[in-house]
Design a protein around this motif. Structure first.
Motif, PDB file in Angstrom:
ATOM      1  N   LEU A 416       0.826  -1.199   0.000  1.00  9.06           N
ATOM      2  CA  LEU A 416       0.000   0.000   0.000  1.00  9.06           C
ATOM      3  C   LEU A 416       0.863   1.254   0.000  1.00  9.06           C
ATOM      4  O   LEU A 416       0.572   2.222  -0.716  1.00  9.06           O
ATOM      5  CB  LEU A 416      -0.933  -0.002   1.209  1.00  9.06           C
ATOM      6  CG  LEU A 416      -1.848   1.220   1.367  1.00  9.06           C
ATOM      7  CD1 LEU A 416      -2.762   1.361   0.157  1.00  9.06           C
ATOM      8  CD2 LEU A 416      -2.660   1.119   2.653  1.00  9.06           C
ATOM      9  N   ASN A 417       1.926   1.248   0.811  1.00  9.97           N
ATOM     10  CA  ASN A 417       2.825   2.406   0.847  1.00  9.97           C
ATOM     11  C   ASN A 417       3.476   2.646  -0.509  1.00  9.97           C
ATOM     12  O   ASN A 417       3.648   3.790  -0.937  1.00  9.97           O
ATOM     13  CB  ASN A 417       3.894   2.208   1.919  1.00  9.97           C
ATOM     14  CG  ASN A 417       3.323   2.321   3.325  1.00  9.97           C
ATOM     15  OD1 ASN A 417       2.285   2.961   3.529  1.00  9.97           O
ATOM     16  ND2 ASN A 417       3.981   1.703   4.292  1.00  9.97           N
ATOM     17  N   GLN A 418       3.833   1.551  -1.156  1.00 11.08           N
ATOM     18  CA  GLN A 418       4.406   1.691  -2.490  1.00 11.08           C
ATOM     19  C   GLN A 418       3.387   2.287  -3.455  1.00 11.08           C
ATOM     20  O   GLN A 418       3.717   3.167  -4.273  1.00 11.08           O
ATOM     21  CB  GLN A 418       4.903   0.342  -2.999  1.00 11.08           C
ATOM     22  CG  GLN A 418       6.105  -0.208  -2.229  1.00 11.08           C
ATOM     23  CD  GLN A 418       6.479  -1.611  -2.658  1.00 11.08           C
ATOM     24  OE1 GLN A 418       5.728  -2.276  -3.386  1.00 11.08           O
ATOM     25  NE2 GLN A 418       7.638  -2.078  -2.197  1.00 11.08           N
ATOM     26  N   ALA A 419       2.122   1.799  -3.362  1.00 11.21           N
ATOM     27  CA  ALA A 419       1.069   2.339  -4.222  1.00 11.21           C
ATOM     28  C   ALA A 419       0.804   3.809  -3.909  1.00 11.21           C
ATOM     29  O   ALA A 419       0.607   4.633  -4.819  1.00 11.21           O
ATOM     30  CB  ALA A 419      -0.210   1.524  -4.060  1.00 11.21           C
ATOM     31  N   LEU A 420       0.810   4.153  -2.614  1.00 12.29           N
ATOM     32  CA  LEU A 420       0.608   5.544  -2.230  1.00 12.29           C
ATOM     33  C   LEU A 420       1.730   6.433  -2.725  1.00 12.29           C
ATOM     34  O   LEU A 420       1.505   7.583  -3.135  1.00 12.29           O
ATOM     35  CB  LEU A 420       0.479   5.658  -0.709  1.00 12.29           C
ATOM     36  CG  LEU A 420      -0.796   5.078  -0.087  1.00 12.29           C
ATOM     37  CD1 LEU A 420      -0.727   5.134   1.433  1.00 12.29           C
ATOM     38  CD2 LEU A 420      -2.023   5.839  -0.586  1.00 12.29           C
ATOM     39  N   GLU A 421       2.938   5.894  -2.676  1.00 11.65           N
ATOM     40  CA  GLU A 421       4.075   6.662  -3.181  1.00 11.65           C
ATOM     41  C   GLU A 421       3.924   6.910  -4.683  1.00 11.65           C
ATOM     42  O   GLU A 421       4.191   8.014  -5.180  1.00 11.65           O
ATOM     43  CB  GLU A 421       5.374   5.923  -2.869  1.00 11.65           C
ATOM     44  CG  GLU A 421       6.632   6.599  -3.384  1.00 11.65           C
ATOM     45  CD  GLU A 421       6.863   7.966  -2.763  1.00 11.65           C
ATOM     46  OE1 GLU A 421       7.597   8.776  -3.370  1.00 11.65           O
ATOM     47  OE2 GLU A 421       6.313   8.240  -1.670  1.00 11.65           O
ATOM     48  N   GLN A 422       3.487   5.880  -5.401  1.00 11.69           N
ATOM     49  CA  GLN A 422       3.256   6.060  -6.833  1.00 11.69           C
ATOM     50  C   GLN A 422       2.138   7.074  -7.078  1.00 11.69           C
ATOM     51  O   GLN A 422       2.246   7.927  -7.980  1.00 11.69           O
ATOM     52  CB  GLN A 422       2.894   4.722  -7.474  1.00 11.69           C
ATOM     53  CG  GLN A 422       4.044   3.716  -7.503  1.00 11.69           C
ATOM     54  CD  GLN A 422       3.624   2.375  -8.069  1.00 11.69           C
ATOM     55  OE1 GLN A 422       2.452   2.168  -8.370  1.00 11.69           O
ATOM     56  NE2 GLN A 422       4.583   1.459  -8.200  1.00 11.69           N
ATOM     57  N   ALA A 423       1.066   6.978  -6.259  1.00 11.63           N
ATOM     58  CA  ALA A 423      -0.034   7.937  -6.407  1.00 11.63           C
ATOM     59  C   ALA A 423       0.437   9.355  -6.113  1.00 11.63           C
ATOM     60  O   ALA A 423       0.029  10.320  -6.784  1.00 11.63           O
ATOM     61  CB  ALA A 423      -1.192   7.562  -5.488  1.00 11.63           C
ATOM     62  N   ARG A 424       1.302   9.473  -5.087  1.00  6.87           N
ATOM     63  CA  ARG A 424       1.831  10.806  -4.772  1.00  6.87           C
ATOM     64  C   ARG A 424       2.656  11.361  -5.925  1.00  6.87           C
ATOM     65  O   ARG A 424       2.553  12.541  -6.291  1.00  6.87           O
ATOM     66  CB  ARG A 424       2.683  10.724  -3.502  1.00  6.87           C
ATOM     67  CG  ARG A 424       3.166  12.067  -2.988  1.00  6.87           C
ATOM     68  CD  ARG A 424       4.127  11.894  -1.836  1.00  6.87           C
ATOM     69  NE  ARG A 424       5.341  11.220  -2.266  1.00  6.87           N
ATOM     70  CZ  ARG A 424       6.349  11.829  -2.900  1.00  6.87           C
ATOM     71  NH1 ARG A 424       6.281  13.117  -3.181  1.00  6.87           N
ATOM     72  NH2 ARG A 424       7.426  11.146  -3.254  1.00  6.87           N
ATOM     73  N   GLN A 425       3.465  10.496  -6.492  1.00  8.97           N
ATOM     74  CA  GLN A 425       4.274  10.938  -7.629  1.00  8.97           C
ATOM     75  C   GLN A 425       3.390  11.336  -8.808  1.00  8.97           C
ATOM     76  O   GLN A 425       3.652  12.338  -9.486  1.00  8.97           O
ATOM     77  CB  GLN A 425       5.251   9.832  -8.031  1.00  8.97           C
ATOM     78  CG  GLN A 425       6.316   9.542  -6.977  1.00  8.97           C
ATOM     79  CD  GLN A 425       7.206   8.370  -7.355  1.00  8.97           C
ATOM     80  OE1 GLN A 425       7.010   7.752  -8.406  1.00  8.97           O
ATOM     81  NE2 GLN A 425       8.178   8.059  -6.495  1.00  8.97           N
ATOM     82  N   LEU A 426       2.308  10.537  -9.061  1.00  6.60           N
ATOM     83  CA  LEU A 426       1.388  10.879 -10.141  1.00  6.60           C
ATOM     84  C   LEU A 426       0.668  12.202  -9.856  1.00  6.60           C
ATOM     85  O   LEU A 426       0.439  13.007 -10.769  1.00  6.60           O
ATOM     86  CB  LEU A 426       0.356   9.766 -10.337  1.00  6.60           C
ATOM     87  CG  LEU A 426       0.882   8.455 -10.952  1.00  6.60           C
ATOM     88  CD1 LEU A 426      -0.203   7.395 -10.937  1.00  6.60           C
ATOM     89  CD2 LEU A 426       1.378   8.697 -12.382  1.00  6.60           C
ATOM     90  N   SER A 427       0.307  12.399  -8.560  1.00  3.06           N
ATOM     91  CA  SER A 427      -0.366  13.639  -8.191  1.00  3.06           C
ATOM     92  C   SER A 427       0.548  14.837  -8.416  1.00  3.06           C
ATOM     93  O   SER A 427       0.112  15.885  -8.927  1.00  3.06           O
ATOM     94  CB  SER A 427      -0.799  13.582  -6.729  1.00  3.06           C
ATOM     95  OG  SER A 427      -1.390  14.790  -6.327  1.00  3.06           O
TER      96      SER A 427
END
Length: 659
Positions: A416-427
């Motif tokens: 989940l943290n990895q996915a959140l990090e990717q989402a943050r980068q996309l944001s």
């Protein structure tokens, strides 16, 4: 007399006498003297006395020659004979006693001479009876004074010892009466020698038994209160009268109380004269002990049946593990409890804060990483606490860890943290893209707006009526497009957390007045009514964030209200919050739309042709969250809408009114 020869010398005209004649002549002369004269040998023995000495003392010459000087000298012991001897010749006074008992005062002149290595004392004594009374009275007075002083000193010493004894007894009695232990001393005849009030209170002895001071008479009373009278007889009444031993026993009473009893012999010198018994109430201790034993049994039952892994740790050594630990770690209980170093099992510990955990909680939440016997890592979510002595581990502190396996959760959390990090980068990427697009559109849009302004100035009067409406449409479209770009840019900053909340003291009533006046100047067809409960209210709020919040709500209320309708802005305080309400009587929002109204780019289903980007309320929600506040909406189709914003009220020292 001197230390020379004792021959009587003749004149120069005569020849010397014969020795025998000389001695005879000297003896005649000394016996004719008025003053008493005598010679003393060793130990003050009379070796020669003249007739005057016999007359003065009433003793015969034969009697005196068998006596010593201190037999007739009353004050013999008061004289310092060593000083007299060392000075060679001295005159002093003393008192003599006659054979008949008369005491009289004399003056003595004594000289010491040596003859053939022998020392003699030659004395001449004269009676001075006129002074005897004065000397005797003074002597007796001195003796009486000395005796009185000695008696007073002895009396003072006795009083001091008596006071010291009374103080010791008072301290002893105070100690015995203030102790929480009952104490009684009994001799081997069965007599009570001493007892304190605590002993009486514990046994509640009747007055008649207290006055009797006889233990055997108390026997029936004690036996009637005990569960096991035979044991009491064995412990108390059958103790050997000369037994030199100490005893400790437990007595259970019929009323449920439990007494601990300790006895030891009472010594007087090297002889045992009785026994001293100490007794104290251990009822609560026994109940606590039973409760602890029951709790320990319950703990073991719970620990053995739960799926949670339970460890008891003392230092680096395991004291107890339940079966769940065996299943988790792969080690047997015997392996873990026999010289096993806990550091081989626990790799790391990490404390975590639990939301809404009370301050009185006596445990700490930790996530512990362990290494199992086969080398794999597991994660435990654990409650860690220090036992309060409820279990017996030698009085040393014991740490209890109760944990559940969260390994799968940790892996899921990592994903989940990895996915959140990717989402943050996309944001961040989207925010940068939107920012770039807005800046790229801003330049041509400014050119269009500027060109439109120039065209308005160059239009002649003949074509103004035809061209002016078109130019106004261009101007309006340009402003809408510019506002949309501003909203998108602001939204991208808010979404990427580039906007910070920096509260400062702000006078809210004045701020709202200025904001309403500013908006009313540009929009005159919809009046804005400011409703306030107080004339002044100061709070710490970020002005640059509050302004877009209220302006957005007022813009929406005006946009969706018919011409001539009134929009209300209310400001109030309640429960340490400042509350802003914007109420209109416009088209309203459906229940379905209210569920998604704060989503980005979402617009209501009944707005028809009314322009907008759908970003305003999303931006508002973000700004309210930055203030740790809340926003809510109440609306009904064709009736109106009320938006409520609640922000925490942080009072400023500059506040001019009490809330």
């Amino acid at each position: 007399m001197n230390t020379g020869d004792y021959r009587l010398a003749s004149s120069d005209a005569q020849s010397a006498l014969q020795p025998e004649v000389e001695v005879k002549f000297a003896n005649f002369l000394i016996n004719q003297a008025v003053d008493a004269a005598f010679c003393l040998g060793a130990n003050a023995q009379f070796v020669y006395v003249n007739d005057a000495t016999c007359l003065m003392t009433e003793y015969s010459r034969e009697e005196l020659l068998s006596m010593r000087l201190y037999d007739i000298d009353v004050d013999f012991s008061l004289h310092n004979w060593l000083d007299i001897n060392s000075q060679g010749s001295l005159t002093f006074k003393s008192r003599y006693r006659t054979k008949g008992g008369r005491i009289f005062l004399v003056q003595i002149s004594i000289s010491y001479v040596k003859q053939q290595d022998m020392e003699f004392g030659c004395a001449f004594v004269r009676e001075i009876s006129g002074e005897i009374v004065e000397l005797s009275v003074q002597k007796w007075t001195d003796e009486l004074k000395d005796a009185k002083d000695n008696l007073q000193q002895e009396f003072s010493q006795l009083k001091a010892k008596e006071f010291e004894l009374e103080t010791s007894l008072s301290l002893l009695n105070s100690t015995l009466e203030s102790t929480a232990i009952g104490i009684v001393a009994v001799n081997f005849e069965g007599d009570i020698l001493s007892l304190n009030q605590k002993y009486l209170d514990m046994w509640q002895l009747p007055e008649s038994l207290i006055l009797s001071k006889k233990c055997p008479r108390c026997k029936a009373f004690f036996e009637n209160q005990l569960k096991d009278p035979q044991a009491f007889n064995r412990l108390i009444w059958e103790v050997s009268s000369q037994a030199d031993f100490e005893s400790y026993d437990i007595l259970e009473l019929k009323d449920g109380r439990v007494f601990a009893q300790y006895s030891k012999p009472q010594w007087l010198g090297e002889q045992i004269i009785g026994r001293v018994w100490s007794i104290w109430d251990i009822t609560e201790s026994k109940r606590t002990e039973e409760a602890l034993r029951l709790n320990a049994s319950r703990f073991r039952i719970l620990a053995e049946t739960t799926d949670a892994s339970t460890f008891l740790i003392q230092g680096t050594r395991l004291c107890y593990v339940n079966p769940a630990v065996e299943q988790l770690t792969g080690y047997t209980t015997e392996e873990l409890l026999t010289g096993f170093d806990i550091r081989r099992l626990i790799k790391s510990k990490k404390g975590r804060q639990i939301r809404k955990q009370g301050e009185a909680a006596n445990f700490e939440y930790q996530e512990i990483n362990i290494l199992t016997k086969n080398g794999t890592e597991r994660w435990l979510a654990c409650a860690v606490t220090m036992l309060d002595g409820g279990l017996d581990f030698g009085g040393k502190p014991v740490e209890m860890i109760a944990g559940i396996d969260i390994t799968d959760y940790k892996y899921a959390e990592l994903s989940l943290n990895q996915a959140l990090e990717q989402a943050r980068q996309l944001s961040e990427l989207r925010a940068r893209f939107l920012s770039m697009v807005c800046h790229q559109f801003r330049t041509p849009l400014n050119i269009v707006s500027f060109s439109n302004s120039l065209l308005k100035e160059e239009v002649d009067k003949r074509t103004k009526k035809k061209i002016q409406p078109l130019l106004d449409h261009i101007q309006k479209a340009t402003e809408q497009l510019s506002q949309m770009l501003d909203d998108i840019l602001f939204f991208s900053k808010a979404e990427s957390a580039k906007i910070n909340c920096q509260p400062q003291p702000l006078e809210l009533v004045q701020f709202c007045n200025d904001l309403v006046a500013q908006m009313q100047m540009s929009i005159s067809k919809i009046p804005i009514n400011l409703v306030r409960e107080q004339s002044s209210l100061t709070a710490c709020i970020d002005k640059k964030l509050l302004e877009p919040i209220l302006k957005n709500l007022l813009d929406n209320a005006i946009k969706y209200s018919a011409s001539g309708m009134t929009v209300d802005l209310k400001i109030s305080c309640k429960n340490e919050h400042v509350i802003f309400q914007v109420q209109d009587k416009g088209i309203g929002i459906s229940v379905a739309d209210q569920q998604r109204i704060f989503e980005p780019f979402y617009r209501g289903s009944n707005i028809d042709h009314i322009p907008g980007t759908g970003l305003g309320l999303s931006i508002l929600k973000t700004l309210v969250d930055l203030h740790h506040g809340q926003v809510s909406v109440e609306s009904e189709i064709c009736v109106g809408t009320t938006f409520t914003v609640m922000l925490p009220l942080m009072k400023s020292e500059l506040s001019t009114s009490e809330l």
